[in-house]
Design a protein around this motif. Structure first.
Motif, PDB file in Angstrom:
ATOM      1  N   ARG A   1      11.113   1.887 -25.395  1.00 57.75           N
ATOM      2  CA  ARG A   1      11.264   0.853 -24.378  1.00 57.75           C
ATOM      3  C   ARG A   1      11.434   1.536 -23.023  1.00 57.75           C
ATOM      4  NH1 ARG A   1      15.583  -2.761 -23.370  1.00 57.75           N
ATOM      5  NH2 ARG A   1      14.823  -4.829 -22.798  1.00 57.75           N
ATOM      6  N   LEU A   2      10.330   1.810 -22.395  1.00 55.90           N
ATOM      7  CA  LEU A   2      10.380   2.570 -21.148  1.00 55.90           C
ATOM      8  C   LEU A   2      10.718   1.653 -19.976  1.00 55.90           C
ATOM      9  CD1 LEU A   2      10.002   5.273 -19.747  1.00 55.90           C
ATOM     10  CD2 LEU A   2       7.562   4.768 -19.542  1.00 55.90           C
ATOM     11  N   GLY A   3      11.856   1.909 -19.340  1.00 55.62           N
ATOM     12  CA  GLY A   3      12.303   1.023 -18.264  1.00 55.62           C
ATOM     13  C   GLY A   3      12.161   1.614 -16.876  1.00 55.62           C
ATOM     14  N   LEU A   4      12.180   2.943 -16.799  1.00 59.53           N
ATOM     15  CA  LEU A   4      12.150   3.574 -15.472  1.00 59.53           C
ATOM     16  C   LEU A   4      11.414   4.898 -15.530  1.00 59.53           C
ATOM     17  CD1 LEU A   4      13.290   3.835 -12.466  1.00 59.53           C
ATOM     18  CD2 LEU A   4      15.137   5.174 -13.492  1.00 59.53           C
ATOM     19  N   VAL A   5      10.541   5.099 -14.558  1.00 56.67           N
ATOM     20  CA  VAL A   5       9.892   6.398 -14.390  1.00 56.67           C
ATOM     21  C   VAL A   5      10.282   6.949 -13.027  1.00 56.67           C
ATOM     22  CG1 VAL A   5       7.676   7.526 -13.988  1.00 56.67           C
ATOM     23  CG2 VAL A   5       7.928   5.948 -15.895  1.00 56.67           C
ATOM     24  N   VAL A   6      10.792   8.173 -13.021  1.00 59.44           N
ATOM     25  CA  VAL A   6      11.092   8.839 -11.759  1.00 59.44           C
ATOM     26  C   VAL A   6      10.162  10.042 -11.650  1.00 59.44           C
ATOM     27  CG1 VAL A   6      12.816  10.068 -10.395  1.00 59.44           C
ATOM     28  CG2 VAL A   6      13.516   8.160 -11.864  1.00 59.44           C
ATOM     29  N   ILE A   7       9.467  10.149 -10.532  1.00 60.55           N
ATOM     30  CA  ILE A   7       8.569  11.291 -10.346  1.00 60.55           C
ATOM     31  C   ILE A   7       9.054  12.080  -9.135  1.00 60.55           C
ATOM     32  CG2 ILE A   7       6.198  12.026  -9.928  1.00 60.55           C
ATOM     33  CD1 ILE A   7       5.316   9.374 -11.190  1.00 60.55           C
TER      34      ILE A   7
ATOM     35  N   LEU B   1       4.678  -1.039 -17.865  1.00 60.87           N
ATOM     36  CA  LEU B   1       4.900  -1.308 -16.453  1.00 60.87           C
ATOM     37  C   LEU B   1       6.377  -1.127 -16.108  1.00 60.87           C
ATOM     38  CD1 LEU B   1       2.605  -4.403 -15.837  1.00 60.87           C
ATOM     39  CD2 LEU B   1       2.428  -2.198 -14.701  1.00 60.87           C
ATOM     40  N   PRO B   2       6.853   0.100 -16.180  1.00 64.72           N
ATOM     41  CA  PRO B   2       8.263   0.331 -15.890  1.00 64.72           C
ATOM     42  C   PRO B   2       8.511   0.302 -14.383  1.00 64.72           C
ATOM     43  CG  PRO B   2       7.165   2.412 -16.237  1.00 64.72           C
ATOM     44  CD  PRO B   2       6.125   1.346 -16.444  1.00 64.72           C
ATOM     45  N   HIS B   3       9.757   0.263 -13.999  1.00 64.77           N
ATOM     46  CA  HIS B   3      10.102   0.494 -12.601  1.00 64.77           C
ATOM     47  C   HIS B   3       9.746   1.934 -12.267  1.00 64.77           C
ATOM     48  CE1 HIS B   3      12.092  -3.324 -12.269  1.00 64.77           C
ATOM     49  NE2 HIS B   3      12.876  -3.047 -13.299  1.00 64.77           N
ATOM     50  N   THR B   4       9.230   2.140 -11.074  1.00 61.09           N
ATOM     51  CA  THR B   4       8.814   3.491 -10.719  1.00 61.09           C
ATOM     52  C   THR B   4       9.451   3.918  -9.402  1.00 61.09           C
ATOM     53  OG1 THR B   4       6.694   3.139 -11.806  1.00 61.09           O
ATOM     54  CG2 THR B   4       6.837   4.986 -10.289  1.00 61.09           C
ATOM     55  N   LEU B   5      10.044   5.105  -9.435  1.00 65.13           N
ATOM     56  CA  LEU B   5      10.626   5.683  -8.227  1.00 65.13           C
ATOM     57  C   LEU B   5       9.976   7.037  -8.021  1.00 65.13           C
ATOM     58  CD1 LEU B   5      12.904   5.495  -6.045  1.00 65.13           C
ATOM     59  CD2 LEU B   5      14.344   6.792  -7.630  1.00 65.13           C
ATOM     60  N   VAL B   6       9.275   7.220  -6.913  1.00 63.57           N
ATOM     61  CA  VAL B   6       8.737   8.541  -6.642  1.00 63.57           C
ATOM     62  C   VAL B   6       9.533   9.159  -5.504  1.00 63.57           C
ATOM     63  CG1 VAL B   6       6.422   7.981  -7.486  1.00 63.57           C
ATOM     64  CG2 VAL B   6       6.931   7.705  -5.091  1.00 63.57           C
ATOM     65  N   MET B   7       9.791  10.459  -5.642  1.00 67.12           N
ATOM     66  CA  MET B   7      10.651  11.108  -4.652  1.00 67.12           C
ATOM     67  C   MET B   7       9.896  12.244  -3.983  1.00 67.12           C
ATOM     68  SD  MET B   7      14.306  11.189  -6.580  1.00 67.12           S
ATOM     69  CE  MET B   7      14.040  12.549  -7.706  1.00 67.12           C
ATOM     70  N   THR B   8      10.200  12.481  -2.728  1.00 66.94           N
ATOM     71  CA  THR B   8       9.600  13.624  -2.051  1.00 66.94           C
ATOM     72  C   THR B   8      10.548  14.188  -1.012  1.00 66.94           C
ATOM     73  OG1 THR B   8       7.733  14.441  -0.769  1.00 66.94           O
ATOM     74  CG2 THR B   8       8.405  12.185  -0.348  1.00 66.94           C
ATOM     75  N   ALA B   9      10.534  15.517  -0.904  1.00 68.63           N
ATOM     76  CA  ALA B   9      11.320  16.171   0.136  1.00 68.63           C
ATOM     77  C   ALA B   9      10.443  16.483   1.342  1.00 68.63           C
ATOM     78  CB  ALA B   9      11.939  17.457  -0.405  1.00 68.63           C
ATOM     79  N   THR B  10       9.139  16.224   1.204  1.00 69.54           N
ATOM     80  CA  THR B  10       8.265  16.437   2.350  1.00 69.54           C
ATOM     81  C   THR B  10       8.384  15.226   3.253  1.00 69.54           C
ATOM     82  OG1 THR B  10       6.730  17.486   0.823  1.00 69.54           O
ATOM     83  CG2 THR B  10       5.919  17.010   3.027  1.00 69.54           C
ATOM     84  N   PRO B  11       8.810  15.445   4.483  1.00 70.25           N
ATOM     85  CA  PRO B  11       8.922  14.283   5.360  1.00 70.25           C
ATOM     86  C   PRO B  11       7.542  13.681   5.618  1.00 70.25           C
ATOM     87  CG  PRO B  11       9.366  16.339   6.545  1.00 70.25           C
ATOM     88  CD  PRO B  11       9.198  16.694   5.117  1.00 70.25           C
ATOM     89  N   ILE B  12       7.433  12.412   5.407  1.00 74.03           N
ATOM     90  CA  ILE B  12       6.141  11.756   5.556  1.00 74.03           C
ATOM     91  C   ILE B  12       6.182  10.817   6.751  1.00 74.03           C
ATOM     92  CG2 ILE B  12       4.425  10.320   4.414  1.00 74.03           C
ATOM     93  CD1 ILE B  12       5.694  11.160   1.759  1.00 74.03           C
ATOM     94  N   PRO B  13       5.325  11.038   7.723  1.00 74.86           N
ATOM     95  CA  PRO B  13       5.325  10.173   8.901  1.00 74.86           C
ATOM     96  C   PRO B  13       4.971   8.734   8.526  1.00 74.86           C
ATOM     97  CG  PRO B  13       3.914  12.092   9.228  1.00 74.86           C
ATOM     98  CD  PRO B  13       4.328  12.091   7.801  1.00 74.86           C
ATOM     99  N   ARG B  14       5.388   7.825   9.390  1.00 73.80           N
ATOM    100  CA  ARG B  14       5.223   6.413   9.106  1.00 73.80           C
ATOM    101  C   ARG B  14       3.755   6.025   8.957  1.00 73.80           C
ATOM    102  NH1 ARG B  14       6.348   0.966  10.600  1.00 73.80           N
ATOM    103  NH2 ARG B  14       5.548   1.037  12.706  1.00 73.80           N
ATOM    104  N   THR B  15       2.918   6.621   9.798  1.00 74.29           N
ATOM    105  CA  THR B  15       1.484   6.330   9.703  1.00 74.29           C
ATOM    106  C   THR B  15       0.978   6.592   8.292  1.00 74.29           C
ATOM    107  OG1 THR B  15       1.342   8.506  10.693  1.00 74.29           O
ATOM    108  CG2 THR B  15       0.574   6.673  11.998  1.00 74.29           C
ATOM    109  N   ILE B  16       1.517   7.617   7.672  1.00 73.38           N
ATOM    110  CA  ILE B  16       1.041   8.003   6.354  1.00 73.38           C
ATOM    111  C   ILE B  16       1.621   7.096   5.274  1.00 73.38           C
ATOM    112  CG2 ILE B  16       0.876   9.882   4.698  1.00 73.38           C
ATOM    113  CD1 ILE B  16      -0.546  10.589   7.202  1.00 73.38           C
ATOM    114  N   THR B  17       2.878   6.724   5.425  1.00 78.54           N
ATOM    115  CA  THR B  17       3.421   5.819   4.410  1.00 78.54           C
ATOM    116  C   THR B  17       2.701   4.476   4.457  1.00 78.54           C
ATOM    117  OG1 THR B  17       5.217   5.209   5.890  1.00 78.54           O
ATOM    118  CG2 THR B  17       5.718   6.837   4.212  1.00 78.54           C
ATOM    119  N   MET B  18       2.093   4.181   5.602  1.00 79.25           N
ATOM    120  CA  MET B  18       1.356   2.920   5.698  1.00 79.25           C
ATOM    121  C   MET B  18      -0.039   3.020   5.103  1.00 79.25           C
ATOM    122  SD  MET B  18       2.366   1.539   9.439  1.00 79.25           S
ATOM    123  CE  MET B  18       1.037   0.349   9.485  1.00 79.25           C
TER     124      MET B  18
END
Ligand code: ADP
Ligand code: MG
Length: 698
Positions: free
Chosen positions: A392-398, A417-434
């Motif tokens: 019963r997969l509830g959460l994926v963290v990448i 279709l678990p909840h998904t949290l992806v993490m990054t230490a590379t700062p990503i500018p707003r233009t890119i997150t969009m």
């Protein structure tokens, strides 16, 4: 249905090979293929790099030194000064107002094109020679008897060319088939919408971008086509997002104050304000009936792992499993160790899955995962193994999501279709997150937990290397440790990079630091070798660690307070910022030395930014504005085609507009079923269907 087939017919034509067009021989076809132009539609979308709008012809008597001018006249004389150095062709041109000297150096090749008495149009810069006005090496065109002297024939669109195919030839090819091509361009928007947004029709836009009469027309066409490009991308993202949001995956989770307290008790510290805020967002997501799809950004050491553990424990408390995937064995091991420490004495069952766990042991773990005996699975890409099935997969963290390809990120979910949290230490500018991350919600940890030392960054020019080495020497003598990083340049570490590290390892251990222990770590080593070296470094047996990229997403060694980054100028600032986050993990101040080539003004400016700023986002935005998105942030990296016209930095306003409009479209017509949206739906499936998994809306 009729409109459907109309779109299909047109799009079939545009998808036909270029030879369907007039004047495109198989020979030309091969040359065009080199430019990426395979189909008729590709040629239509082979956009000019720039346009030249030349001045209308002036009378010869009006010419002044320094002018960029066009002139029309009759060739009065031709003289080939063959034995001069360099040889040149001299032509005198006359009109009603006077005569004028044109010179082509090394111009012997034009002699068979011109003759006395012919009308000639020339364009160039007016200079003077011995008090006489002239043009050297002007562009020219011999006119037919009675032909209108059209300066556009010398200027107009400038196309990126290739060997064997000049910009002029490309211009000619496009001019020949532009009418035909434009006839097959379907419209996406209603007249009313175009009026509101001040867009041209697509037909007009394509026509004008190739053959604008003036700069303003080119600009209008560009705006329309850039908008369209951004809009389609945003529409694709909005559709995918909407689809995910509409799906109901797992049973709804529960959460209350008691659970919260229970989880927090696991951490030996108070969470920071930023961590609290992010946890609020994640809890809200996980309480919803739709799967979370969230990106968590924060510098190395800002406390992301703790947040991920919180989410994992919430999933476990709701009787589902959580999986945490890291890009390297070292990092997976570190996550595993940390989480075990937090969970000491609890009943939560946690297991590590990596490539080096094999045979019976692995099989057993797989069984336990399937039975639901294991609550939290931490691992590497070994988690993608088909044999792994969750109960019963509830959460994926990448973690460090950019280290994984799009399909890997999808595959870890195992079709659920678990909840998904992806993490990054590379700062990503707003233009890119969009754009590249446009279908994710974004959380940010801005401030790291207190009690960490500062990282002082210094850029070191070639001549100052010895001084820096001396400084480092003193620190190591005082018991500190140092990283020497030779970051990788290609996407997978290649021979030359490993060689560079090997060579430097030798140099440092023999010449610079003979009395200290210098270790070496690179990507071509086995996992066992790597962890052995890391362990020696962690325990202090190794004073200096020379490494390629492995530590980028690696290790936590508080005593390592010095980092040298070689060829720093060749890397993205966001990456450098992430790298230097590896030091400054203890109480005392740390030092990051950036070695690089400072001859280049831009390189110097970029590295100076690293000295000045400690704000990852500020740094990343700055770099983006100078260098563009680069490979790590390119849209292609995220499974979407590259943008041909729009530039997400320069066209930020259009991007925002396209994003807002796309959201509205999806809100009004979630499956694009309205008759006026039929072409749009076809187009989006054509362009993004496979990439964004949108086939279902077709
Ligand atoms: P990240 O994953 O963002 O690199 P971690 O979660 O590994 O960061 O945290 C880095 C270090 O900071 C760890 O040693 C962790 O125990 C510690 N830490 C995390 N949150 C806090 C906090 N709120 N207060 C004090 N220390 C913390
Ligand atoms: Mg981390």
């Amino acid at each position: 249905m009729k409109m459907d087939s109309q779109y299909q017919k047109n799009s079939n034509f545009l998808k036909t090979g270029v030879t369907v067009l007039k004047g495109v021989s198989p020979y030309r076809q091969r040359l065009l293929a080199k430019l990426g132009v395979l189909t008729a539609g590709d040629l239509l979308e082979y956009f000019p790099r720039s346009w030249e709008f030349l001045p209308e012809p002036a009378y010869i008597s009006e010419l002044r030194k320094g002018m960029d001018a066009s002139v029309v006249g009759i060739i009065e004389s031709i003289d080939f000064k063959q034995f001069r150095r360099p040889p040149f062709v001299e032509v005198y041109l006359v009109d009603n107002s006077g005569n004028f000297r044109l010179v082509w150096f090394n111009g012997g090749y034009i002699l068979n094109q011109i003759d006395i008495g012919m009308p000639l149009l020339a364009y160039g810069k007016v200079s003077s020679y011995k008090h006489q006005l002239q043009m050297t090496n002007p562009r020219f065109r011999v006119l037919e008897e009675g032909e209108y002297a059209d300066v556009k024939s010398l200027g107009g669109s400038v196309y990126p060319a290739t060997k064997g195919l000049t910009t002029g030839q490309i211009k000619y090819l496009i001019r020949n088939s532009l009418e035909t091509l434009c006839q097959h361009v379907p419209e996406f928007f209603t007249d009313q919408y175009r009026q509101k947004t001040q867009l041209l029709s697509r037909k007009t836009a394509f026509h004008q971008i190739h053959q604008p009469l003036e700069q303003q027309e080119a600009d209008q066409a560009l705006r329309t086509l850039k908008y369209e490009e951004l809009f389609l991308m945003q529409l694709g993202l909005a559709l995918r997002r909407n689809r995910v949001a509409k799906s109901n995956p797992i049973s709804v989770m529960g959460w209350d104050k008691k659970l919260d307290t229970h989880i927090r008790r696991r951490f030996p510290f108070m969470l920071t304000e930023d961590q609290d805020a992010v946890i609020d967002e994640i809890v809200a997501d996980m309480l919803s009936r739709h799967p979370m799809n969230r990106l968590l950004q924060g510098d190395v050491g800002s406390g992301k792992t703790v947040v991920a553990v919180y989410a994992a424990l919430m999933a476990v408390a709701n009787k589902s499993q959580a999986v945490i995937m890291a890009p390297t064995e070292i990092l997976a091991q570190q996550h595993y160790d940390n989480i075990c420490r937090y969970l000491e004495g609890s009943r939560v069952n946690i297991k590590l899955v990596t490539g080096s766990i094999t045979g019976k042991k692995r099989q057993k773990i797989h069984e336990q995962i399937k039975d639901g005996e294991i609550d939290i699975v931490v691992g590497t890409v070994a988690l993608l193994n088909d044999e792994i099935e969750y109960r019963r997969l509830g959460l994926v963290v990448i973690d460090e999501q950019h280290k994984f390809g799009v399909d890997q990120r999808a595959r870890v979910r195992k079709g659920a279709l678990p909840h998904t949290l992806v993490m990054t230490a590379t700062p990503i500018p707003r233009t890119i997150t969009m754009t590249a991350f446009g279908d994710l919600d974004v959380s940010v940890i801005k401030h790291s937990p207190p009690g960490r030392g500062r990282v002082k960054t210094r850029v070191v020019e070639q001549g100052k290397r010895d001084e820096a080495i001396e400084f480092i020497h003193a620190r190591i003598k005082a018991g500190k440790q140092a990283f020497f990083v030779y970051p990788r340049i290609t996407s997978s570490e290649d021979e030359t990079e490993v060689k560079a590290a090997l060579y430097e390892h030798k140099r440092l251990s023999i010449k610079d630091f003979p009395e200290f222990e210098v270790g070496l770590l690179h990507g071509r080593m086995s996992a066992a070798e790597k962890s052995e070296i890391m362990e020696s470094f962690r325990s202090g047996k190794i004073n200096i660690l020379v490494s390629t990229v492995v530590i980028e997403v690696g290790v936590d060694v508080p005593n390592a307070t010095i980092m040298v980054i070689e060829t720093a100028d060749r890397f993205g600032l966001a990456q450098l910022h992430q790298l230097r986050g590896r030091i400054g993990r203890g109480q005392s101040d740390s030092y990051c030395f950036l070695f690089g080539d400072l001859e280049n003004e831009i390189a110097a400016k970029r590295l100076a930014m690293m000295e000045k700023s400690h704000n990852g986002f500020e740094i990343a935005e700055f770099d983006l504005s100078i260098r563009g998105p680069g490979e790590m942030f390119s849209t292609r990296q995220h499974g979407m085609p590259d943008l041909k016209l729009a530039n997400i930095v320069e066209d930020f306003d259009l991007l925002c507009m396209a994003r807002r409009d796309a959201a509205q479209f999806v809100k009004d017509d979630p499956l694009l079923e309205k008759p006026e949206n039929v072409n749009l739906r076809e187009a989006i499936i054509d362009k993004y269907g496979e990439k964004l998994g949108l086939i279902g809306i077709g």
